[in-house]
Motif scaffolding. Structure first.
Motif, PDB file in Angstrom:
ATOM      1  N   TYR A 197     -19.405  30.065  -4.478  1.00 45.77           N
ATOM      2  CA  TYR A 197     -19.652  31.452  -4.920  1.00 45.77           C
ATOM      3  C   TYR A 197     -21.176  31.909  -4.846  1.00 45.77           C
ATOM      4  O   TYR A 197     -21.533  32.864  -5.133  1.00 45.77           O
ATOM      5  N   GLY A 198     -22.114  30.828  -4.300  1.00 41.79           N
ATOM      6  CA  GLY A 198     -23.419  31.258  -4.049  1.00 41.79           C
ATOM      7  C   GLY A 198     -24.390  31.272  -5.131  1.00 41.79           C
ATOM      8  O   GLY A 198     -25.266  32.172  -5.545  1.00 41.79           O
ATOM      9  N   LEU A 199     -23.787  30.548  -6.434  1.00 41.87           N
ATOM     10  CA  LEU A 199     -24.447  30.543  -7.439  1.00 41.87           C
ATOM     11  C   LEU A 199     -25.496  29.391  -7.586  1.00 41.87           C
ATOM     12  O   LEU A 199     -25.350  28.314  -7.184  1.00 41.87           O
ATOM     13  N   GLU A 200     -26.619  29.536  -8.480  1.00 36.00           N
ATOM     14  CA  GLU A 200     -27.642  28.509  -8.751  1.00 36.00           C
ATOM     15  C   GLU A 200     -27.179  28.057 -10.092  1.00 36.00           C
ATOM     16  O   GLU A 200     -26.461  28.605 -10.836  1.00 36.00           O
ATOM     17  N   TYR A 201     -27.299  26.800 -10.399  1.00 36.84           N
ATOM     18  CA  TYR A 201     -26.804  26.088 -11.337  1.00 36.84           C
ATOM     19  C   TYR A 201     -27.811  24.812 -12.001  1.00 36.84           C
ATOM     20  O   TYR A 201     -28.555  24.442 -10.972  1.00 36.84           O
ATOM     21  N   VAL A 202     -27.598  24.374 -13.227  1.00 35.59           N
ATOM     22  CA  VAL A 202     -28.186  23.277 -13.696  1.00 35.59           C
ATOM     23  C   VAL A 202     -27.092  22.722 -14.461  1.00 35.59           C
ATOM     24  O   VAL A 202     -26.241  23.126 -15.299  1.00 35.59           O
ATOM     25  N   ILE A 203     -27.087  21.159 -14.221  1.00 31.76           N
ATOM     26  CA  ILE A 203     -26.057  20.693 -14.895  1.00 31.76           C
ATOM     27  C   ILE A 203     -26.557  19.482 -16.000  1.00 31.76           C
ATOM     28  O   ILE A 203     -27.471  18.669 -15.715  1.00 31.76           O
ATOM     29  N   ALA A 204     -25.889  19.617 -17.262  1.00 38.18           N
ATOM     30  CA  ALA A 204     -26.274  18.688 -18.452  1.00 38.18           C
ATOM     31  C   ALA A 204     -25.023  17.947 -18.673  1.00 38.18           C
ATOM     32  O   ALA A 204     -23.862  18.059 -18.495  1.00 38.18           O
ATOM     33  N   SER A 205     -25.565  16.378 -18.864  1.00 35.13           N
ATOM     34  CA  SER A 205     -24.339  15.544 -19.203  1.00 35.13           C
ATOM     35  C   SER A 205     -23.994  15.338 -20.555  1.00 35.13           C
ATOM     36  O   SER A 205     -23.112  14.564 -21.073  1.00 35.13           O
ATOM     37  N   ASN A 206     -24.660  16.113 -21.407  1.00 35.84           N
ATOM     38  CA  ASN A 206     -24.167  16.217 -22.917  1.00 35.84           C
ATOM     39  C   ASN A 206     -24.878  17.520 -23.662  1.00 35.84           C
ATOM     40  O   ASN A 206     -25.477  17.978 -23.205  1.00 35.84           O
ATOM     41  N   GLY A 207     -24.353  17.681 -24.886  1.00 34.22           N
ATOM     42  CA  GLY A 207     -24.867  18.623 -25.751  1.00 34.22           C
ATOM     43  C   GLY A 207     -26.232  18.872 -25.911  1.00 34.22           C
ATOM     44  O   GLY A 207     -26.703  19.896 -26.136  1.00 34.22           O
ATOM     45  N   VAL A 208     -26.650  17.526 -26.214  1.00 32.82           N
ATOM     46  CA  VAL A 208     -28.264  17.540 -26.469  1.00 32.82           C
ATOM     47  C   VAL A 208     -28.957  18.173 -25.429  1.00 32.82           C
ATOM     48  O   VAL A 208     -30.018  18.802 -25.409  1.00 32.82           O
ATOM     49  N   LEU A 220     -16.978  18.715  -9.041  1.00 38.15           N
ATOM     50  CA  LEU A 220     -16.176  19.570  -8.645  1.00 38.15           C
ATOM     51  C   LEU A 220     -16.795  21.114  -9.030  1.00 38.15           C
ATOM     52  O   LEU A 220     -16.758  21.992  -8.062  1.00 38.15           O
ATOM     53  N   ILE A 221     -17.296  21.143 -10.139  1.00 33.13           N
ATOM     54  CA  ILE A 221     -17.794  22.281 -10.473  1.00 33.13           C
ATOM     55  C   ILE A 221     -18.991  22.851  -9.476  1.00 33.13           C
ATOM     56  O   ILE A 221     -19.367  23.956  -9.104  1.00 33.13           O
ATOM     57  N   ARG A 222     -19.937  21.797  -9.338  1.00 28.34           N
ATOM     58  CA  ARG A 222     -21.116  22.121  -8.272  1.00 28.34           C
ATOM     59  C   ARG A 222     -20.642  22.590  -7.053  1.00 28.34           C
ATOM     60  O   ARG A 222     -21.182  23.601  -6.532  1.00 28.34           O
ATOM     61  N   ILE A 223     -19.486  21.933  -6.329  1.00 26.68           N
ATOM     62  CA  ILE A 223     -19.079  22.553  -4.994  1.00 26.68           C
ATOM     63  C   ILE A 223     -18.466  24.013  -5.373  1.00 26.68           C
ATOM     64  O   ILE A 223     -18.723  24.950  -4.539  1.00 26.68           O
ATOM     65  N   VAL A 224     -17.745  24.229  -6.383  1.00 27.09           N
ATOM     66  CA  VAL A 224     -17.412  25.756  -6.737  1.00 27.09           C
ATOM     67  C   VAL A 224     -18.259  26.409  -6.837  1.00 27.09           C
ATOM     68  O   VAL A 224     -18.327  27.788  -6.350  1.00 27.09           O
ATOM     69  N   LEU A 225     -19.526  26.192  -7.570  1.00 29.24           N
ATOM     70  CA  LEU A 225     -20.679  26.973  -8.012  1.00 29.24           C
ATOM     71  C   LEU A 225     -21.267  27.317  -6.541  1.00 29.24           C
ATOM     72  O   LEU A 225     -21.651  28.699  -6.270  1.00 29.24           O
ATOM     73  N   GLU A 226     -21.313  26.486  -5.644  1.00 32.77           N
ATOM     74  CA  GLU A 226     -22.090  26.633  -4.470  1.00 32.77           C
ATOM     75  C   GLU A 226     -21.445  27.672  -3.691  1.00 32.77           C
ATOM     76  O   GLU A 226     -22.108  28.451  -2.856  1.00 32.77           O
TER      77      GLU A 226
END
Length: 767
Positions: A538-549, A530-536
């Motif tokens: 708005y034309g934003l680049e992104y990297v997704i992490a699955s945990n705090g580490v 969901l966040i990936r689609i929202v960011l796209e």
């Protein structure tokens, strides 16, 4: 000391008993004792008859050998009586010491004094006082424990009450949203808007109930956010129109059009204060009175005032009206029933925002309340409140009106003076003009009929909305309160002007997005997508992490402009990761990257805790595009984006799900929602099996984490009942509630999920 050692005192006991009344009077009349009794509002006669006399009798019982020394059981009654009067230990010591002194003084007066009697009296009193002190300590400890337990019970009640009220309200607001999408009648749309705004206002009030205790304890925090003061104040006024109409009160307003479009402050608290001012103004105004709301801005200071022509407030009452539980009195008669908390809360809120509240009032002349607070202005966000170009060359004619009603049009005249509209006063409806403006309450039936028959394009200014002009195309009603957008809409409608959409803030609706690189820390796969689609979008680049580490490692190795951090994740939660990032920045003297908390815990001070934990801002789940857009607008730079073409509507693969509601709530295309629902179903199938196994194995340390994941992902799709059931399971497991039936709760959760997705092959199959 033995009984033999107090034989002198024993032999003199009859003399002391005979002097009992005198001894007791000396005791309570002593200056320090009298001061203590007066300070705690203890009646002297009651104290002597029921407590002091019993203490004396006990003392003589010890002398006679009939009572046990040191226990002083009658003192228990005295301490129980004094417990709720907050008597201090030193004050109790003073009372006991002066009792001993009163007895010793009496022995001197009666000539029975001796070293042996002095020693005996002192010994008995010191031993008895040791028992009294122990009893006092135990009682005070019990009182403190009762207070602690009461505080815990209060917090438990408030949090549960908030949750239980929010749940049905979410359903109400959801159905109102559906009706708004399906209704084309402008009047019904207005009614639904008022219901929706009232519901949102009620949600804020529920949270304010929780905030009151925080104000008293110092835990309260202000949450500045970008907002449009023109829209927010006009919406707030509309909420009070029905109650003003019920007393035939005219609600006028002037929101200075020169106030910047976007202001950064705590809009919720500002509306709460203005709403309280309006509520009081309506309550204390006479029927057919008038209330005026005004908003001004000058060099960083926003001023909002509410003036009424009601009963007014006396000078004496003005000194205490902002105190908690205080109300205004007229003479000796209370003029309002209620808690008296409203203005006290308002004053504290204003102070927390660095502002003030001023009051000007006189009995019989009405009142003026003014809120003044410092605000931050976004000068780069300029939006027209009124498009003057739409009315160039149009001559407006204002029909003469009763001078006694001039107050109704003062604000309107200020608006068109500000915008430079060509408005002239005309004496009759036959005078030449392009558009007629008339005050409905100042015209007669003959004039009205002429306007209708001649089809004169007109704006009728009404005190209250009704249907008298619904079928007349040439007359558009305009009701109080009047503000820029409302005025423009009325003028445009009657002139048949096709209004272009007013410019909006930066975002996908205006063809603008944002420039930046986002680090997203989120463990839930459906939420990631969901966040990936929202960011796209708005034309934003992104990297997704699955945990705090992972998030910490990515941050230390790559540059980012913004971080979206889920609070609850495996291996390292969001709070720990945030603290580690802040420590890394400080150690390496690296510029700060804004960190925004993502959490499903939207009550019980979640915003305050997020700010305290080092976050720069807060986003509650379910994610609301308007809120995330405000975050992007605050921290990122705008850029143009290419809008996708509208795709033809296809038959939904999810017949049990209101796809139109999801499209409206998420602002996504149907194919994107289809894709996300598929991921959600797969994730839920896995999570439900995990939850079932954890419940069977009574793994209470795993149940909250699984249930929290279900709660968050379900909330994103507005599946309120699924989210609520998961929340109940999560809280019960965290509290290790042995009375809670986890198997039954799981069964209900499973059933609710099946209603929506049963039979969708490839996604989910029932047990």
């Amino acid at each position: 000391m033995s009984l033999h050692d107090i034989s002198g005192l024993y032999n003199s006991k009859m003399v002391l008993i005979a002097a009992k009344e005198e001894i007791l009077q000396d005791w309570v009349a002593e200056e320090e004792c009298a001061s203590i009794l007066q300070r705690h509002e203890i009646d002297q006669e009651l104290f002597i008859a029921h407590y002091a006399g019993n203490v004396f009798d006990y003392f003589m019982g010890v002398v006679s050998g009939q009572m046990v020394i040191g226990e002083c059981p009658v003192i228990a009654d005295l301490i129980e009586y004094l417990k709720n009067k907050d008597l201090r230990a030193d004050e109790l010591f003073t009372l006991c010491t002066h009792f001993k002194r009163a007895v010793l003084n009496s022995t001197y007066r009666m000539g029975i004094n001796s070293p042996e009697i002095f020693t005996a009296v002192s010994y008995l009193f010191d031993r008895n006082f040791a028992g009294v002190l122990k009893l006092y300590t135990d009682t005070i400890y019990q009182k403190e424990q009762e207070a602690i337990n009461a505080s815990k019970a209060k917090e438990y009640f408030l949090s549960n009450m908030s949750h239980e009220i929010r749940t049905p309200l979410n359903a109400i607001l959801g159905f109102v949203s559906l009706l708004r999408d399906e209704t084309i009648n402008p009047r019904y749309q207005k009614y639904l808007d008022i219901i929706s705004n009232s519901g949102e206002n009620l949600l804020h009030i529920i949270n304010d109930i929780l905030d009151f205790s925080k104000l008293r304890s110092g835990e309260f925090a202000i949450d500045p956010q970008p907002f449009n003061i023109h829209d927010e104040i006009s919406h707030t006024m509309e909420l009070f129109v029905p109650s003003a109409n019920s007393k035939s009160i005219t609600l006028t307003s002037f929101i200075d059009p020169s106030i910047p479009y976007e202001i950064i402050a705590d809009a919720v608290r500002i509306k709460q204060i203005v709403g309280n001012f309006l509520s009081n103004a309506i309550k204390f105004s006479h029927p057919e009175g008038a209330i005026h709301v005004e908003a001004r801005y000058d060099r960083g200071l926003l001023s909002l005032s509410v003036r009424d022509d009601g009963i007014g407030i006396s000078s004496a009452d003005q000194q205490r009206i902002f105190d908690a539980f205080s109300q205004a009195y007229e003479g000796v008669i209370r003029i309002n029933e209620g808690t008296g908390l409203g203005l006290s809360i308002c004053k504290q809120l204003a102070q927390h925002m660095g502002g003030t509240i001023e009051l000007q009032s006189a009995l019989g002349e009405g009142s003026l309340f003014t809120l003044s607070i410092p605000v931050v202005v976004n000068h780069e966000c300029e939006i027209a409140k009124f498009d003057i170009s739409m009315f160039e060359g149009i001559r407006f004619g204002l029909l003469e009106y009763d001078p006694s009603e001039s107050y109704k049009l003062e604000s309107l005249q200020r608006y068109w003076d500000h915008f430079g509209l060509d408005v002239c006063r005309i004496k009759t409806v036959k005078d030449e003009c392009d558009l007629l403006i008339f005050l409905e309450s100042s015209i007669d039936d003959e004039t009205r009929e002429y306007i209708i028959e001649q089809q004169i394009p007109s704006v009728a200014i009404l005190d209250f909305l009704d249907d008298r002009y619904d079928t007349i195309e040439t007359i558009t009603p305009l009701t109080f309160p009047i503000y820029c957008t409302k005025l423009q809409n009325a003028l445009s409608e009657v002139l048949g002007i096709n209004q272009p959409s007013l410019p909006t803030a930066l975002g996908i609706n205006s063809g603008y997005g944002f420039s930046g690189r986002i680090l997203v820390a989120e463990d839930n796969h459906a939420n990631q997508e969901l966040i990936r689609i929202v960011l796209e979008r708005y034309g934003l680049e992104y990297v997704i992490a699955s945990n705090g580490v992972e998030a910490l490692e990515l941050y230390c190795s790559q540059p980012f402009d913004l971080i979206l951090m889920d609070e609850q994740m495996p291996y390292m939660n969001g709070n720990e990761a945030t603290l580690s990032i802040l420590a890394y920045e400080e150690k390496n003297k690296k510029p700060h990257t804004p960190i925004v908390a993502l959490t499903a815990n939207v009550i019980k001070g979640a915003r305050e805790r997020s700010i305290q934990n080092g976050y720069d801002a807060f986003l509650g789940k379910p994610i609301v595009l308007k809120e995330i857009e405000q975050i992007f607008d605050r921290y990122l730079s705008p850029k143009p984006i290419q809008k996708n073409e509208q795709k033809p509507k296809q038959k939904s693969k999810w017949p049990a799900i209101d796809m139109e509601h999801l499209k409206s709530a998420l602002m996504l295309d149907e194919d994107q929602i289809d894709y996300l629902l598929g991921i959600y179903c797969q994730k839920m199938e896995h999570s439900l099996r995990e939850l079932e196994n954890a419940i069977a194995e009574k793994a209470y340390e795993d149940i909250p984490f699984i249930a929290h994941s279900i709660k968050g992902s379900s909330a994103n799709f507005r599946f309120d009942e699924l989210s609520r059931l998961a929340y109940v399971i999560e809280e019960s497991a965290l509290n290790k509630d042995k009375e809670f039936d986890f198997d039954e709760a799981y069964s209900v959760l499973h059933s609710e999920f099946s209603k929506r997705f049963m039979g969708e092959e490839g996604y989910y199959s029932s047990k």
